[in-house]
Design an enzyme around this catalytic site. Structure first.
Site, mmCIF file in Angstrom:
data_model
loop_
_atom_site.group_PDB
_atom_site.id
_atom_site.type_symbol
_atom_site.label_atom_id
_atom_site.label_comp_id
_atom_site.label_asym_id
_atom_site.label_seq_id
_atom_site.Cartn_x
_atom_site.Cartn_y
_atom_site.Cartn_z
ATOM 1 N N LYS A 20 30.537 55.857 56.497
ATOM 2 C CA LYS A 20 31.059 54.722 55.722
ATOM 3 C C LYS A 20 32.189 55.182 54.804
ATOM 4 O O LYS A 20 33.167 54.459 54.600
ATOM 5 C CB LYS A 20 29.943 54.068 54.910
ATOM 6 C CG LYS A 20 28.990 53.241 55.750
ATOM 7 C CD LYS A 20 27.954 52.570 54.862
ATOM 8 C CE LYS A 20 26.983 51.748 55.694
ATOM 9 N NZ LYS A 20 25.929 51.139 54.834
ATOM 10 N N LEU A 54 23.029 47.227 38.840
ATOM 11 C CA LEU A 54 22.839 45.989 39.594
ATOM 12 C C LEU A 54 21.368 45.756 39.879
ATOM 13 O O LEU A 54 20.654 46.675 40.287
ATOM 14 C CB LEU A 54 23.605 46.050 40.917
ATOM 15 C CG LEU A 54 25.067 45.613 40.873
ATOM 16 C CD1 LEU A 54 25.875 46.438 39.886
ATOM 17 C CD2 LEU A 54 25.682 45.715 42.255
ATOM 18 N N LYS A 110 14.794 39.430 43.257
ATOM 19 C CA LYS A 110 13.478 39.884 43.701
ATOM 20 C C LYS A 110 12.781 40.770 42.672
ATOM 21 O O LYS A 110 11.586 41.068 42.799
ATOM 22 C CB LYS A 110 13.607 40.610 45.046
ATOM 23 C CG LYS A 110 14.020 39.668 46.161
ATOM 24 C CD LYS A 110 14.344 40.386 47.452
ATOM 25 C CE LYS A 110 14.746 39.399 48.536
ATOM 26 N NZ LYS A 110 15.964 38.615 48.195
ATOM 27 N N LYS A 162 12.949 47.562 41.686
ATOM 28 C CA LYS A 162 14.134 47.114 40.950
ATOM 29 C C LYS A 162 13.758 46.617 39.558
ATOM 30 O O LYS A 162 14.537 46.768 38.609
ATOM 31 C CB LYS A 162 14.865 46.027 41.739
ATOM 32 C CG LYS A 162 15.539 46.542 43.007
ATOM 33 C CD LYS A 162 16.557 47.647 42.738
ATOM 34 C CE LYS A 162 17.824 47.117 42.100
ATOM 35 N NZ LYS A 162 18.845 48.186 41.919
ATOM 36 N N VAL A 207 23.911 37.593 47.875
ATOM 37 C CA VAL A 207 25.368 37.674 47.894
ATOM 38 C C VAL A 207 25.864 37.188 49.250
ATOM 39 O O VAL A 207 25.514 37.763 50.289
ATOM 40 C CB VAL A 207 25.862 39.105 47.626
ATOM 41 C CG1 VAL A 207 27.381 39.165 47.700
ATOM 42 C CG2 VAL A 207 25.374 39.587 46.263
ATOM 43 N N THR A 225 12.207 31.117 58.712
ATOM 44 C CA THR A 225 10.970 31.714 58.205
ATOM 45 C C THR A 225 10.031 30.649 57.642
ATOM 46 O O THR A 225 8.841 30.637 57.919
ATOM 47 C CB THR A 225 11.292 32.752 57.108
ATOM 48 O OG1 THR A 225 12.224 32.173 56.185
ATOM 49 C CG2 THR A 225 11.905 34.000 57.711
#
Length: 337
Positions: free
Chosen positions: A44, A128, A132, A144, A173, A196
């Site tokens: 990347k 960031l 969730k 997180k 996003v 879902t």
């Protein structure tokens, strides 16, 4: 805020938001001293370097490294003024299946970023987060949330170091790697869009909206705030209708660790949440600055006790038509139904 003559490092800089931040910074601050792209994926980095050749962008640097490696972070942070921490393991099912790896990157990595920042001359760190992390039911969200807590609490252990740590939290996003819209755009070729849950909703923010939040926090955070944007929600059925109205839409059930609706602010957070106009800010319970001065400076208004912010109870919604326009604008300029 003028970033010219400053040095910035982005962890996870080859990701969707990292690349959007890179483009924004180099476009708006061409005289930035140095922009370091820190990530562990050499392929990347190689690909991104083709878009930003050294001959045209002498200020950009590509630095291979993992946030799990504190010594490497310390070396990378030397001479850096600001750090944007975007590196994370973010795929919910993969995190559920590989919990140790998720913890090492999202929690240990966060702690390493904090310690490396404190041991160098970094002045400002923005981490960031994700919706969730709010009342999490999956491992990714739990890691997180822990990361958020670590960055907020870092302001308590900095001593007389003027560094500021803050967090930005937002929803899906639009168009980011692994998100539902690129997934549906790809599945449309097969004529089947798996749903879902027919009631499922999500918050929606553009890449530029995410970039704007990070820049806001870099410029205006006092230290310890968790910023939340005021953004619209969408229904997963409307996304499917916007992309593939002729497609079959079988209901396949929610994946492990998924919610039907996401939250960004819980009723328990309301005691510490202030409305800043464009954003909400959840402030820390232990403050290192004057709350009254903060309220006066930002014209902040305390939210009502019991206030919560959920994608299923939002007051602003995307429609099938607005979603089609946004997909064309932000994801695929050639998109048409």
């Amino acid at each position: 805020m003028d970033l010219n003559s400053r040095s910035i490092l982005i962890t996870g800089g080859t990701g969707s938001l990292g690349k959007a931040l890179t483009n924004h910074i180099l476009t708006n601050y061409p005289n930035i001293e140095r922009l370091v792209i820190y990530s562990r994926d050499e392929q990347k980095q190689f690909q991104m370097a083709q878009d930003y050749p050294q001959s045209k962008y002498p200020q950009i640097r590509f630095f291979i490294g993992d946030v799990r490696d504190k010594e490497r972070l310390i070396r990378a942070f030397k001479g850096v003024d600001m750090v944007i921490h975007a590196a994370a393991m973010k795929h919910v099912p993969i995190a559920e299946y590989n919990p140790d790896e998720c913890i090492k990157t999202n929690i240990v990595g966060a702690q390493n970023v904090i310690h490396a920042s404190l041991e160098t001359n970094v002045q400002n760190v923005v981490a960031l987060s994700t919706d969730k992390a709010c009342a999490p039911i999956n491992l990714y969200g739990a890691t997180k949330l822990t990361s958020d807590k670590l960055f907020v609490a870092a302001n308590n252990i900095k001593g007389d170091n003027p560094i500021r740590f803050s967090v930005v939290r937002y929803g899906n996003v639009m168009g980011s790697n692994g998100s539902v819209i690129p997934f549906f755009l790809n599945k449309r070729k097969e004529g089947i869009l798996p749903i879902t849950d027919t009631n499922m909703t999500r918050f929606n923010i553009s890449l530029q909206g995410g970039v704007d939040m990070v820049m806001h926090a870099l410029d205006l955070a006092w230290g310890g705030e968790l910023f939340v944007p005021k953004i619209p929600s969408y229904k997963i059925l409307d996304v499917a209708e916007a992309i593939g109205p002729e497609c079959e839409k079988p209901v396949v059930g929610i994946r492990p660790g998924e919610k039907v609706h996401e939250e960004m602010i819980t009723a328990s957070d309301s005691f510490y949440t202030y409305d800043l106009g464009k954003y909400y800010a959840i402030i820390p319970a232990t403050l290192s600055w004057d709350l009254n001065e903060f309220i006066k400076t930002f014209k902040a208004e305390k939210v009502q006790e019991g206030f919560s912010y959920s994608s299923g109870e939002n007051t602003e919604w995307e429609t099938v038509e607005t979603l089609r326009n946004l997909i064309k604008e932000h994801v695929d300029p050639e998109f048409k139904v």
